[in-house]
Scaffold this active site. Sequence first.
Site, PDB file in Angstrom:
ATOM      1  N   ASP A 272       3.435   3.445  -8.228  1.00 44.16           N
ATOM      2  CA  ASP A 272       4.222   3.240  -7.010  1.00 44.16           C
ATOM      3  C   ASP A 272       4.615   4.568  -6.380  1.00 44.16           C
ATOM      4  O   ASP A 272       4.930   4.618  -5.185  1.00 44.16           O
ATOM      5  CB  ASP A 272       5.458   2.367  -7.267  1.00 44.16           C
ATOM      6  CG  ASP A 272       6.235   2.743  -8.515  1.00 44.16           C
ATOM      7  OD1 ASP A 272       5.782   3.617  -9.273  1.00 44.16           O
ATOM      8  OD2 ASP A 272       7.304   2.144  -8.754  1.00 44.16           O
TER       9      ASP A 272
ATOM     10  N   ASP B 167       6.874   1.103 -11.703  1.00 42.34           N
ATOM     11  CA  ASP B 167       7.933   1.421 -12.665  1.00 42.34           C
ATOM     12  C   ASP B 167       9.113   2.141 -12.020  1.00 42.34           C
ATOM     13  O   ASP B 167      10.040   2.560 -12.710  1.00 42.34           O
ATOM     14  CB  ASP B 167       7.379   2.268 -13.812  1.00 42.34           C
ATOM     15  CG  ASP B 167       7.114   3.705 -13.395  1.00 42.34           C
ATOM     16  OD1 ASP B 167       6.468   3.900 -12.341  1.00 42.34           O
ATOM     17  OD2 ASP B 167       7.559   4.627 -14.105  1.00 42.34           O
TER      18      ASP B 167
ATOM     19  N   GLY C 265       9.349   5.131 -10.653  1.00 41.78           N
ATOM     20  CA  GLY C 265       9.540   6.525 -11.044  1.00 41.78           C
ATOM     21  C   GLY C 265       8.231   7.282 -11.159  1.00 41.78           C
ATOM     22  O   GLY C 265       7.145   6.691 -11.178  1.00 41.78           O
TER      23      GLY C 265
END
Length: 559
Positions: free
Chosen positions: A447, A474, A476
């Site tokens: 992401d 996630d 991060g």
Amino acid sequence: MDKQYPVRQWAHGADLVVSQLEAQGVRQVFGIPGAKIDKVFDSLLDSSIRIIPVRHEANAAFMAAAVGRITGKAGVALVTSGPGCSNLITGMATANSEGDPVVALGGAVKRADKAKQVHQSMDTVAMFSPVTKYAIEVTAPDALAEVVSNAFRAAEQGRPGSAFVSLPQDVVDGPVSGKVLPASGAPQMGAAPDDAIDQVAKLIAQAKNPIFLLGLMASQPENSKALRRLLETSHIPVTSTYQAAGAVNQDNFSRFAGRVGLFNNQAGDRLLQLADLVICIGYSPVEYEPAMWNSGNATLVHIDVLPAYEERNYTPDVELVGDIAGTLNKLAQNIDHRLVLSPQAAEILRDRQHQRELLDRRGAQLNQFALHPLRIVRAMQDIVNSDVTLTVDMGSFHIWIARYLYTFRARQVMISNGQQTMGVALPWAIGAWLVNPERKVVSVSGDGGFLQSSMELETAVRLKANVLHLIWVDNGYNMVAIQEEKKYQRLSGVEFGPMDFKAYAESFGAKGFAVESAEALEPTLRAAMDVDGPAVVAIPVDYRDNPLLMGQLHLSQIL
């Protein structure tokens, strides 16, 4: 050929540039227009070349790089002056490190304005020189065809890479006299000298624990075919960098120790430490630092189109420089017996095979949610068949995929390790699809990386590209996080907020999916694969086992 392209008067230098691109066989150009380069865009309308407008200049270079890697012919990016060129830098540096042939044409201010402080004036040649094979400005209109032709030669020959040509506005806007140069292509090389090949054949005959280490150039289709014959003839174990994915076919899979890179802890690394002879084929140190794998105890052979770039941990004892396929074919002819594996090498390969079988049997049984990386890789293995092209971004997922997802077609997988550039996967996928529209392309990112090029979803929708993009979610920058945690026992700058990726994809007109339970993973992937056009799947991932990637991970610890 000279009679086919006579000297003539061109109303605009841009017309000659475009005709030169046509002579090079260019089918599409990726870019964003601007005032200093818009005459070239205008001239393209009267050509056979398709204009692909993109949403950021770096992505133009990434798309062109995919064309270059798959076809062997340079892809082309076309951008305007100033920030148009500076935005291109990351894409060009990535292509150069990854060995992807790309030619970029950048607009520039008029020659008379070069020394002035004017709008969008920038020394782009100085800027691109450190990150390309060739960077030059056209200072005389009658040199246009020569400069562009030489840019293609530089990008495509030897170890491929990127080339940049600066086009001042007055050069492309004004009249010019000249002729189109026929595309000559890269010069054909012969195999390495026979006596050097004989020397390596003797080294192989004497070795107890030889191994092949494959680099990016080994995965070129012709080189891969020759490699497969050599593996069948010799039965020597083989490992590869991430970039050489697909070079080893299924018939030789039992001798394949998997891919190596980043952390020195794989089966291939253990074979490299055991080896008394390491034969590097099409390898560049940028793919996997020699200090990580070279014990210094083995005889080192370098097989490539170029001499080795020596460093303290990479000083080959023998170099076979020449056409790689021709050299490998001759080497195979000089090998008169198959290797009998030492007990240590046989045990390493048996254990590697056991772990593959373990993942195949038990990977789908990892039922936690968010999902374990191996569960996602196991599901991806079912959809990435030989007809699917896979492009992989940079992040923790990239290690899980590189280690545990297998492909057997040369250049089936695009993966970055030279610059480890985030955001490459989606634009790579679009470029790959344009080369082979009949093939589905699956791209993967985290992401974090996705949002660095996600604006190109609009490009994919506009082109109706048959691309499926998977996002491992996630919230991060996990690959940085696990390294910070190991070094400092705390995290800094690696966390960000959630977003609705399904809605985001659909806002562009793509089909959006979100995996909301472990049992929904495989059905969702199958449904997304059935979409004829751009689709995005968001997959929550649990990265708690990622620290194991840096140690001596055995899959029996997880499965």
